[in-house]
Write a protein that holds these residues in place. Structure first.
Motif, PDB file in Angstrom:
ATOM      1  N   ASP A 343       0.818  -1.206   0.000  1.00 31.34           N
ATOM      2  CA  ASP A 343       0.000   0.000   0.000  1.00 31.34           C
ATOM      3  C   ASP A 343       0.857   1.263   0.000  1.00 31.34           C
ATOM      4  O   ASP A 343       0.350   2.366   0.099  1.00 31.34           O
ATOM      5  CB  ASP A 343      -0.940  -0.010   1.213  1.00 31.34           C
ATOM      6  CG  ASP A 343      -2.059   1.004   1.078  1.00 31.34           C
ATOM      7  OD1 ASP A 343      -2.482   1.244  -0.078  1.00 31.34           O
ATOM      8  OD2 ASP A 343      -2.484   1.568   2.090  1.00 31.34           O
ATOM      9  N   THR A 344       2.160   1.066  -0.089  1.00 31.11           N
ATOM     10  CA  THR A 344       3.085   2.187   0.008  1.00 31.11           C
ATOM     11  C   THR A 344       3.894   2.318  -1.269  1.00 31.11           C
ATOM     12  O   THR A 344       4.262   1.336  -1.905  1.00 31.11           O
ATOM     13  CB  THR A 344       4.054   1.972   1.193  1.00 31.11           C
ATOM     14  OG1 THR A 344       3.294   1.843   2.391  1.00 31.11           O
ATOM     15  CG2 THR A 344       5.005   3.161   1.330  1.00 31.11           C
ATOM     16  N   GLY A 345       4.156   3.541  -1.658  1.00 32.49           N
ATOM     17  CA  GLY A 345       4.995   3.792  -2.821  1.00 32.49           C
ATOM     18  C   GLY A 345       5.986   4.895  -2.523  1.00 32.49           C
ATOM     19  O   GLY A 345       6.193   5.285  -1.373  1.00 32.49           O
ATOM     20  N   ASP A 346       6.591   5.396  -3.560  1.00 31.19           N
ATOM     21  CA  ASP A 346       7.519   6.511  -3.448  1.00 31.19           C
ATOM     22  C   ASP A 346       6.707   7.797  -3.576  1.00 31.19           C
ATOM     23  O   ASP A 346       6.087   8.061  -4.606  1.00 31.19           O
ATOM     24  CB  ASP A 346       8.575   6.401  -4.554  1.00 31.19           C
ATOM     25  CG  ASP A 346       9.564   7.551  -4.528  1.00 31.19           C
ATOM     26  OD1 ASP A 346       9.510   8.370  -3.597  1.00 31.19           O
ATOM     27  OD2 ASP A 346      10.393   7.623  -5.456  1.00 31.19           O
ATOM     28  N   VAL A 347       6.704   8.591  -2.522  1.00 27.93           N
ATOM     29  CA  VAL A 347       5.939   9.843  -2.510  1.00 27.93           C
ATOM     30  C   VAL A 347       6.362  10.744  -3.668  1.00 27.93           C
ATOM     31  O   VAL A 347       5.525  11.381  -4.317  1.00 27.93           O
ATOM     32  CB  VAL A 347       6.116  10.565  -1.163  1.00 27.93           C
ATOM     33  CG1 VAL A 347       5.578  11.987  -1.251  1.00 27.93           C
ATOM     34  CG2 VAL A 347       5.413   9.796  -0.056  1.00 27.93           C
ATOM     35  N   LEU A 348       7.664  10.806  -3.933  1.00 30.50           N
ATOM     36  CA  LEU A 348       8.154  11.661  -4.999  1.00 30.50           C
ATOM     37  C   LEU A 348       7.590  11.220  -6.346  1.00 30.50           C
ATOM     38  O   LEU A 348       7.195  12.038  -7.181  1.00 30.50           O
ATOM     39  CB  LEU A 348       9.686  11.630  -5.036  1.00 30.50           C
ATOM     40  CG  LEU A 348      10.412  12.014  -3.743  1.00 30.50           C
ATOM     41  CD1 LEU A 348      11.920  11.950  -3.947  1.00 30.50           C
ATOM     42  CD2 LEU A 348       9.996  13.414  -3.286  1.00 30.50           C
ATOM     43  N   ASP A 349       7.563   9.914  -6.542  1.00 28.53           N
ATOM     44  CA  ASP A 349       7.048   9.363  -7.791  1.00 28.53           C
ATOM     45  C   ASP A 349       5.557   9.657  -7.945  1.00 28.53           C
ATOM     46  O   ASP A 349       5.081  10.039  -9.021  1.00 28.53           O
ATOM     47  CB  ASP A 349       7.290   7.853  -7.814  1.00 28.53           C
ATOM     48  CG  ASP A 349       7.395   7.311  -9.232  1.00 28.53           C
ATOM     49  OD1 ASP A 349       6.440   7.494 -10.002  1.00 28.53           O
ATOM     50  OD2 ASP A 349       8.429   6.725  -9.549  1.00 28.53           O
ATOM     51  N   LYS A 350       4.793   9.477  -6.873  1.00 31.42           N
ATOM     52  CA  LYS A 350       3.351   9.720  -6.919  1.00 31.42           C
ATOM     53  C   LYS A 350       3.060  11.192  -7.208  1.00 31.42           C
ATOM     54  O   LYS A 350       2.157  11.510  -8.007  1.00 31.42           O
ATOM     55  CB  LYS A 350       2.716   9.311  -5.589  1.00 31.42           C
ATOM     56  CG  LYS A 350       1.196   9.462  -5.567  1.00 31.42           C
ATOM     57  CD  LYS A 350       0.522   8.561  -6.596  1.00 31.42           C
ATOM     58  CE  LYS A 350      -0.985   8.636  -6.514  1.00 31.42           C
ATOM     59  NZ  LYS A 350      -1.650   7.780  -7.522  1.00 31.42           N
ATOM     60  N   LEU A 351       3.812  12.088  -6.601  1.00 29.06           N
ATOM     61  CA  LEU A 351       3.605  13.511  -6.856  1.00 29.06           C
ATOM     62  C   LEU A 351       3.938  13.861  -8.309  1.00 29.06           C
ATOM     63  O   LEU A 351       3.278  14.705  -8.915  1.00 29.06           O
ATOM     64  CB  LEU A 351       4.454  14.354  -5.894  1.00 29.06           C
ATOM     65  CG  LEU A 351       3.996  14.354  -4.432  1.00 29.06           C
ATOM     66  CD1 LEU A 351       4.970  15.130  -3.559  1.00 29.06           C
ATOM     67  CD2 LEU A 351       2.587  14.944  -4.301  1.00 29.06           C
ATOM     68  N   ALA A 352       4.939  13.188  -8.862  1.00 24.71           N
ATOM     69  CA  ALA A 352       5.280  13.417 -10.269  1.00 24.71           C
ATOM     70  C   ALA A 352       4.117  13.017 -11.162  1.00 24.71           C
ATOM     71  O   ALA A 352       3.770  13.724 -12.120  1.00 24.71           O
ATOM     72  CB  ALA A 352       6.538  12.636 -10.637  1.00 24.71           C
ATOM     73  N   GLN A 353       3.494  11.876 -10.868  1.00 23.80           N
ATOM     74  CA  GLN A 353       2.361  11.415 -11.674  1.00 23.80           C
ATOM     75  C   GLN A 353       1.164  12.354 -11.547  1.00 23.80           C
ATOM     76  O   GLN A 353       0.497  12.665 -12.533  1.00 23.80           O
ATOM     77  CB  GLN A 353       1.983  10.000 -11.259  1.00 23.80           C
ATOM     78  CG  GLN A 353       3.039   8.956 -11.583  1.00 23.80           C
ATOM     79  CD  GLN A 353       2.669   7.585 -11.066  1.00 23.80           C
ATOM     80  OE1 GLN A 353       1.546   7.132 -11.216  1.00 23.80           O
ATOM     81  NE2 GLN A 353       3.617   6.908 -10.450  1.00 23.80           N
ATOM     82  N   LEU A 354       0.887  12.812 -10.331  1.00 27.39           N
ATOM     83  CA  LEU A 354      -0.219  13.749 -10.129  1.00 27.39           C
ATOM     84  C   LEU A 354       0.046  15.061 -10.854  1.00 27.39           C
ATOM     85  O   LEU A 354      -0.872  15.677 -11.410  1.00 27.39           O
ATOM     86  CB  LEU A 354      -0.423  14.001  -8.629  1.00 27.39           C
ATOM     87  CG  LEU A 354      -0.964  12.821  -7.814  1.00 27.39           C
ATOM     88  CD1 LEU A 354      -0.927  13.144  -6.322  1.00 27.39           C
ATOM     89  CD2 LEU A 354      -2.388  12.481  -8.244  1.00 27.39           C
ATOM     90  N   ALA A 355       1.312  15.480 -10.858  1.00 28.24           N
ATOM     91  CA  ALA A 355       1.670  16.731 -11.534  1.00 28.24           C
ATOM     92  C   ALA A 355       1.486  16.612 -13.040  1.00 28.24           C
ATOM     93  O   ALA A 355       1.027  17.553 -13.701  1.00 28.24           O
ATOM     94  CB  ALA A 355       3.114  17.108 -11.198  1.00 28.24           C
ATOM     95  N   MET A 356       1.832  15.459 -13.592  1.00 28.49           N
ATOM     96  CA  MET A 356       1.679  15.271 -15.037  1.00 28.49           C
ATOM     97  C   MET A 356       0.215  15.325 -15.458  1.00 28.49           C
ATOM     98  O   MET A 356      -0.110  15.745 -16.568  1.00 28.49           O
ATOM     99  CB  MET A 356       2.316  13.947 -15.468  1.00 28.49           C
ATOM    100  CG  MET A 356       3.833  13.997 -15.521  1.00 28.49           C
ATOM    101  SD  MET A 356       4.596  12.523 -16.266  1.00 28.49           S
ATOM    102  CE  MET A 356       4.338  11.325 -14.957  1.00 28.49           C
ATOM    103  N   LYS A 357      -0.688  14.902 -14.570  1.00 28.44           N
ATOM    104  CA  LYS A 357      -2.117  14.973 -14.879  1.00 28.44           C
ATOM    105  C   LYS A 357      -2.576  16.412 -15.084  1.00 28.44           C
ATOM    106  O   LYS A 357      -3.489  16.679 -15.858  1.00 28.44           O
ATOM    107  CB  LYS A 357      -2.932  14.334 -13.754  1.00 28.44           C
ATOM    108  CG  LYS A 357      -2.865  12.818 -13.709  1.00 28.44           C
ATOM    109  CD  LYS A 357      -3.782  12.287 -12.621  1.00 28.44           C
ATOM    110  CE  LYS A 357      -3.761  10.782 -12.553  1.00 28.44           C
ATOM    111  NZ  LYS A 357      -4.661  10.244 -11.504  1.00 28.44           N
ATOM    112  N   SER A 358      -1.942  17.347 -14.375  1.00 32.12           N
ATOM    113  CA  SER A 358      -2.321  18.756 -14.481  1.00 32.12           C
ATOM    114  C   SER A 358      -1.454  19.496 -15.497  1.00 32.12           C
ATOM    115  O   SER A 358      -1.371  20.719 -15.478  1.00 32.12           O
ATOM    116  CB  SER A 358      -2.226  19.444 -13.114  1.00 32.12           C
ATOM    117  OG  SER A 358      -0.885  19.422 -12.634  1.00 32.12           O
ATOM    118  N   LYS A 359      -0.786  18.732 -16.377  1.00 33.58           N
ATOM    119  CA  LYS A 359       0.033  19.296 -17.453  1.00 33.58           C
ATOM    120  C   LYS A 359       1.226  20.087 -16.922  1.00 33.58           C
ATOM    121  O   LYS A 359       1.730  21.004 -17.582  1.00 33.58           O
ATOM    122  CB  LYS A 359      -0.804  20.183 -18.380  1.00 33.58           C
ATOM    123  CG  LYS A 359      -2.047  19.510 -18.938  1.00 33.58           C
ATOM    124  CD  LYS A 359      -1.713  18.255 -19.724  1.00 33.58           C
ATOM    125  CE  LYS A 359      -2.968  17.601 -20.287  1.00 33.58           C
ATOM    126  NZ  LYS A 359      -2.689  16.338 -21.005  1.00 33.58           N
TER     127      LYS A 359
END
Length: 382
Positions: A343-359
């Motif tokens: 249930d755990t991932g790399d916070v930095l990686d997850k934030l990168a993915q969320l950021a890409m969603k918002s262009k």
């Protein structure tokens, strides 16, 4: 086979919601005699993934994931065509394979999100570009990345030779013949009538047309770096008259028709590496200024909130750092957790993915190029 070979990033799998998600990375070889070693590494990664998934998910969930990953193992054609690295992203619904030209570190992660930092870094280094092949007779346009170079088809009826462009205005068109070589010794003009000053004026008119045509029809739309491939004496002439903001200062000297694709790729790679390094330096300096005036931050908590609110214009991520935890995709709140839990991932990686969603523009940099030691830096939109 149930998997896809992907050549573009990001892929739609990044935006799937239903996990679990598996991310596998392994260095691979281009040499047939050593490819069996790649399979051994891959099989060991599958064992790691299965063990990690068993800590949380049911046998049914595990079976769906492992079946897809095992299919890859059994695909002989896939392993015969590996390059220098491989990335496998897998969800219950999708399995995506990237065959990479650059090597990657061995890694296996099962979590509620994908681990994509190595892919972001690989594809930012694979920046697309355009090549303008130009001499005093004709021009061609190409587009590529480190994977290859393809000639771009020009619209039907587009004049691409000096004769077609200048028509009756060409100096003694019926008598002039131009030859060029790849030795850097310049062009040789054959014929009679029409002195060099007139020929130089013709060349300049032709170059102005080419610059205007490429700028208006290709560069403004693609916004890709443009690299000029031309004889040494033509580089300063074209640079002086060009109004193309995407033309790089450094170009490739030589007659473009004499280069092989492999030679062009090698020359282009050197130019893009230097261009990328300059871009990184400019971005880190921009961040320092933004942080000083309150429009930038290296605080993980502040950036998490800003990312989900769509307030980040540029996100810098440390390629060599992992921050274990979980990110609330609605609030950006970060919860610390152990990385070995599914249930755990790399916070930095997850934030990168969320950021890409918002262009948002996302760059993954080695620790030595990061402007901070928190693993993350952002410039905000205001």
């Amino acid at each position: 086979m149930a998997y896809q070979i992907a050549k573009e990033f990001p892929h739609d799998i990044l935006f799937e919601q239903q996990g679990p998600f598996v991310s596998l990375y392994l260095p691979t070889t281009r040499y047939a005699a050593e490819k069996k070693k790649d399979l051994i590494v891959y099989k060991n990664l599958l064992k790691t993934v299965e063990t990690s998934l068993a800590r949380r998910y049911s046998a049914k969930h595990i079976s769906v994931i492992m079946q897809q990953l095992t299919q890859l193992e059994e695909d002989k054609k896939l392993w015969e065509n590996t390059l220098s690295g491989m990335a496998v992203l897998c969800s219950p619904a999708t399995c995506v394979v990237y065959l990479l030209h650059d090597t990657v570190s061995t890694l296996a992660i099962a979590a509620d999100s994908l681990h994509t930092k190595p892919l972001i870094q690989a594809f930012q280094a694979l920046d697309q570009y355009q090549l303008l092949g130009l001499n005093s007779r004709e021009f061609d346009l190409f587009q590529g990345n480190r994977n290859g170079i393809d000639q771009l088809p020009l619209p039907p009826g587009t004049p691409r030779t000096i004769t077609e462009v200048l028509g009756d205005q060409l100096t003694h068109a019926e008598q002039m013949h131009v030859s060029a070589n790849n030795t850097g010794q310049g062009s040789t003009f054959h014929g009679y009538g029409g002195g060099k000053p007139e020929i130089d004026k013709d060349t300049e008119k032709f170059f102005r047309f080419v610059d205007r045509f490429v700028t208006d029809n290709y560069s403004k739309a693609s916004k890709l770096p443009l690299i000029l491939v031309a004889l040494p004496e033509h580089h300063p002439t074209f640079a002086k008259l060009s109004n193309n903001p995407y033309l790089l200062r450094d170009g490739i000297p030589g007659d473009y028709t004499a280069f092989t694709v492999a030679q062009l790729k090698e020359q282009t790679r050197k130019i893009l590496d230097a261009f990328h390094q300059t871009k990184v330096q400019n971005i880190t300096e921009h961040f320092e200024q933004a942080k000083a005036n309150g429009t930038g931050s290296d605080s993980l908590t502040m950036i998490g909130k800003a990312v989900v609110e769509g307030k980040v214009s540029l996100l810098l991520i440390d390629a060599d750092k992992i921050v274990p935890g979980k990110v609330d995709p609605l609030t950006g709140k970060i919860t610390d957790r152990s990385l070995d839990h599914p249930d755990t991932g790399d916070v930095l990686d997850k934030l990168a993915q969320l950021a890409m969603k918002s262009k948002c523009e996302v760059m993954v940099l080695p620790s030595t190029d990061m402007p901070c030691d928190t693993g993350i830096a952002a410039i905000f939109r205001f």
